[in-house]
Write an enzyme that holds these catalytic residues in place. Structure first.
Site, PDB file in Angstrom:
ATOM      1  N   THR A   1       0.814  -1.220   0.000  1.00 27.70           N
ATOM      2  CA  THR A   1       0.000   0.000   0.000  1.00 27.70           C
ATOM      3  C   THR A   1       0.847   1.269   0.000  1.00 27.70           C
ATOM      4  OG1 THR A   1      -1.770  -1.152   1.180  1.00 27.70           O
ATOM      5  CG2 THR A   1      -1.797   1.255   1.234  1.00 27.70           C
TER       6      THR A   1
ATOM      7  N   LYS B   1       4.691   2.598  19.392  1.00 26.82           N
ATOM      8  CA  LYS B   1       4.769   4.005  19.005  1.00 26.82           C
ATOM      9  C   LYS B   1       5.141   4.885  20.197  1.00 26.82           C
ATOM     10  CE  LYS B   1       1.310   3.180  15.428  1.00 26.82           C
ATOM     11  NZ  LYS B   1      -0.115   3.286  15.048  1.00 26.82           N
TER      12      LYS B   1
END
Length: 428
Positions: free
Chosen positions: A12, A206
């Site tokens: 993607t 993250k």
């Protein structure tokens, strides 16, 4: 002149890069005075190559990384494969071959970031990864540059689009956990195995990266407390709204005198909080600092174009640093010894949902149990029972992590009480 890059993985995000290069060709030429050219693309197999060509991509597709490493014209390798292996091996080999590297691989960086950054410095090449956190928000470079003269004391983020989509459906449309997960999987937001999203693992990766940029401290995955969405019931969401809150999965880092504390957990956010209105698959990061005060950064957390934009920004930055002779500098130059906070120093209010016998005197017993640990109540709601069992909901005043652990232990030891859920509550 041309800057030749190679892409590892053409999914993607990888297929989004050619579009961005084309759309921004004129602007990039003015900024760099050079053209960025995709020289080679590493593919999984011949079937993947055939698929890419059928979609109109006519690059030099290769099946062996050595074809890229041996090409002296290629100066930047862009890793977009995901997962830890073989990405770690490929990035290591690229760095050792003197290639600059751009990656969006948060899992890899959270686990092996220290090793890879050290290797990049040793070989005097760049390792950039803006897209690894909140894909469409340039948060890492903002922390590294705009906050370089400021002291950050608190960071709170909605860092996982899948879990935020699910919580939005549960809050706004009354869906159950199972219903919201099924929809997220149907739309492609969640994998068939949603563990990383719903258990807070993705957000913790993250948060570990954000810790390095915001606080200069490196956190191992086990340094971050984690709890996820699986236990959340419709009643928890409804009670949050009744009390003036919105339930979200957040990642949070606080710095106190003894160090930092990092946690990913379902959180009651006051409806007035800037992150309470962050819905769907969007991400946001809220920062408190001594100089600037409160700041909010909002944007797409994933998706082809937002992530590819951050990847391309890293490529541009590398090209500029090569030209000005500063390529050996680390992406993040702020580092200090990691110090984890004393649990006595970390305080929050908490929501407790406790199942009790539906009989006289149970609330008093519950009060006595909490009082034994010096925990007082800010709000209490006793729901109507069924004659056998009832549920009491409590929002405590601020308590520290030691008190929290003691209360949970006592509730779990009481045969007549059952702790259904416990969530952090933000706000004064």
């Amino acid at each position: 002149m041309a800057v030749n890059i190679a892409i590892l993985g053409f999914g993607t995000v990888g297929t989004g890069l050619p579009t961005l290069l084309s759309e921004n060709k004129e602007k990039l030429a003015k900024i760099l005075d050079e053209e960025i050219v995709i020289s080679k693309v590493l593919m999984r197999d011949n079937k993947a190559i055939e698929k890419a060509r059928s979609q109109g991509f006519n690059y030099d597709f290769v099946l062996n990384l050595d074809d890229i490493l041996a090409d002296s014209e290629i100066s930047i390798v862009v890793e977009l494969m995901g997962r830890i292996e073989p990405a770690k091996t490929y990035i290591t080999q690229a760095i050792e071959a003197g290639k600059n590297v751009v990656t969006a691989n948060k899992d890899l960086l959270a686990v092996h970031g220290v090793e890879l950054r050290s290797l990049a410095q040793k070989h005097h090449v760049a390792l950039y990864y803006e897209a690894a956190v909140a894909g469409g928000i340039p948060i890492l470079r903002t922390l590294a540059n705009s906050f370089s003269s400021d002291k950050i004391t608190h960071l709170l983020g909605i860092l996982n689009g899948t879990s935020n989509f699910m919580m939005t459906k549960m809050s706004e449309e009354g869906w159950t956990y199972d219903e919201s997960l099924a929809k997220a999987q149907e739309l492609g937001y969640a994998e068939s195995d949603p563990t990383n999203d719903v258990d807070g693992i993705d957000a913790s990766y993250k948060l570990a990266i954000l810790s390095e940029f915001a606080f200069g401290m490196t956190l191992a995955p086990d340094d971050i407390a984690k709890s996820g969405l699986r236990s959340i019931q419709k009643t928890d969401v409804e009670i949050a709204q009744q009390f003036g809150y919105v339930l979200k999965l957040t990642g949070e880092i606080n710095e106190v005198d003894s160090g930092i504390f990092a946690e990913v957990s379902p959180t009651f956010l006051p409806k007035s909080h800037p992150l309470a209105s962050v819905n769907g698959v969007m991400n946001a990061v809220f920062i408190e600092s001594e100089g600037i005060g409160d700041s909010v950064f909002y944007g797409a957390g994933a998706g082809q174009k937002p992530t590819a934009t951050s990847v391309l920004a890293d490529i541009v930055r590398i090209v500029k640093r090569v030209k000005d002779g500063t390529i050996g500098k680390s992406f993040n130059e702020y580092a200090r010894s990691t110090s984890l906070a004393n649990p006595h120093d970390i305080e929050n209010k908490y929501y407790f949902s406790v199942e009790t016998p539906d009989s006289t005197g149970q609330l008093l017993l519950l009060v006595e149990l909490f009082t034994s640990e010096n925990v007082s109540f800010e709000q209490v709601l006793q729901q109507k029972g069924n004659g056998k069992r009832a549920v009491v909901v409590i929002i405590s005043h601020k308590i520290n992590r030691v008190q929290l652990s003691a209360i949970q232990d006592k509730l779990n030891q009481e045969k007549d009480f059952k702790l259904l859920n416990r969530f952090k509550v933000l706000g004064d």
